[in-house]
Write a protein that holds these residues in place. Structure first.
Motif, PDB file in Angstrom:
ATOM      1  N   ASN A 159       2.990  29.348 -30.588  1.00 50.50           N
ATOM      2  CA  ASN A 159       2.676  29.083 -29.292  1.00 50.50           C
ATOM      3  C   ASN A 159       3.382  30.219 -28.307  1.00 50.50           C
TER       4      ASN A 159
ATOM      5  N   GLN B 215       2.371  32.769 -27.066  1.00 44.18           N
ATOM      6  CA  GLN B 215       1.454  33.555 -26.095  1.00 44.18           C
ATOM      7  C   GLN B 215       1.366  32.384 -24.827  1.00 44.18           C
ATOM      8  N   ALA B 216       1.895  31.241 -25.032  1.00 42.45           N
ATOM      9  CA  ALA B 216       1.854  30.325 -23.914  1.00 42.45           C
ATOM     10  C   ALA B 216       3.106  29.926 -23.034  1.00 42.45           C
TER      11      ALA B 216
ATOM     12  N   PRO C 259       5.562  30.616 -20.277  1.00 47.17           N
ATOM     13  CA  PRO C 259       5.265  30.984 -18.819  1.00 47.17           C
ATOM     14  C   PRO C 259       6.167  32.240 -18.796  1.00 47.17           C
TER      15      PRO C 259
END
Length: 138
Positions: free
Chosen positions: A56, A58-59, A61
């Protein structure tokens, strides 16, 4: 459980100081820091990939990523100066001064994170400062 991890961190930080002092004896401190950084990078990414924790990435913030980058820069400067200090000074004195970071964290956390400064916390920071000074004086 956090206390157990904190104690392990302190133990390995002690080993880091001892082994780093030996390691910087015959080379440039910046090169020593670079070698150490590569080892840490490889070790941590092996753990991340082995545990499947990168899926994850790329997720993340943007604000989180920004503060992790700033933290990484601060760590880099800390390591560079720590290795330079180890090369020039006694490891027990360098490590004692380095522990002033705890007092710095307490002060900065009051202003940036709005953490409370209790009498207990202030007394603890004062004792850390006093202990660091006592250990650092030749």
């Amino acid at each position: 459980m956090w206390i157990f991890y904190a104690l392990l961190s302190a133990f390995f930080a002690a080993l880091t100081a001892i082994f780093a002092k030996i390691g910087v004896a015959n080379i440039n401190s910046n090169l020593a820091t670079g070698i150490r950084t590569i080892v840490i990078l490889l070790m941590v990414w092996c753990i991340i990939l082995t545990k499947g924790e990168a899926k994850n990435i790329q997720a993340i913030p943007k604000q989180t990523l920004l503060f992790l980058v700033i933290s990484g820069l601060a760590t880099g400067f800390s390591w560079l100066f720590y290795f330079k200090a180890l090369q020039a000074g006694n490891v027990s004195q360098v490590a004692a001064i380095d522990k002033l970071s705890v007092a710095f964290v307490i002060v900065i956390s009051v202003f940036l994170l709005n953490e409370p400064l209790t009498l207990k916390t202030a007394l603890g920071a004062g004792l850390i400062i006093l202990g660091s000074v006592v250990l650092a004086i030749k």
